[in-house]
Structure formats: C-alpha cells, structure tokens
Design a protein around this motif. Sequence first.
Motif: not given
Length: 155
Positions: A134-155
């Motif tokens: 569960d902890k690993r899944a939460a870390i992965k989900k947080r990283a994906e969310k950060r990546e999407v936010a970073r991507y959306m920031k440029h567009y």
Amino acid sequence: MAKRHSKNQNLMAQNRKARHDYSILQTYEAGMVLKGTEIKSIRAHRVNLKDGFARIRNGQAYLENVHISPYAEGNIYNVNPRRDRKLLLHKREIHRMADAVQKKGITLVPLKIYIKHGFAKVLIGVAKGKHEYDKRAAIKKRAEKREVARYMKHY
C-alpha cells in the motif's frame, strides 16, 4: 485591525510518518489537559509526536508516549515529559473512538498539535495500518500526480 494567523503559524508539531504508515479513516479535534509549563514548551515547538498514540481507559481518552520537553526556565514546575495527558472530547466521540478501536488493526494516532484560540489542540486520527505494498502504491501515485502537474504546467 486584528492580525490574522495562518494555519502554519499555529501548527506546533506534526506526525508526518503517521500518514505514511496509516490510512486515516476519521479525525477528531481534542483539547489536552496540560500542567504548569507544558504549554510554554508547546508554544516553543518542543513537542515530539513520533511514537505517540491515544488510548481509551475507563471511558476517558488519554494521549500517551508524546514527548513535551521540559521548559528551560521551568525548574521545579516541570513535569515528566512522557506522562499520559487526558484528552478533552465529548462522550459520544469517545464512544465512537472506542467502538472503532475494537476492530482489528485500528488504532488512534496523534496527527498534529496546534494552537487554536489560545488553547493547545491535538488532531487524533482513527487509523488502519498500511501494508508495504500500500505504501509503495501511494508513493507511485504521488509521483504520477507530480509528473502530470509538471506536464500541465508547460501547456
């Protein structure tokens, strides 16, 4: 005009590890019965919630194993830093917490201590322990969310 305090100024201590190790099901705000110089130590951010937990005994809620350092100028008025502190809650809230703790894997964890209207309050979470996956899944989900936010920031 009165000064407005932000939440961060009133936050005295936070248990960051709790949200990593537990899934918080519900939270309760409780007052604490403090003695002597303990409030001065809390206002000086000299609190450690790391190993703390809450327990229901004889129909009362107690905060246990929370370290409030002795106040530097307190000398004889200082008390035991790890003493049990009574929590001020409504009776029905205590009953709800007691019912929740009866279930397997549920515990009461202090999440943060803050000052509200001049009084020290603690946020108690009814928590269920997370498994390693569960902890690993939460870390992965947080990283994906950060990546999407970073991507959306440029567009």
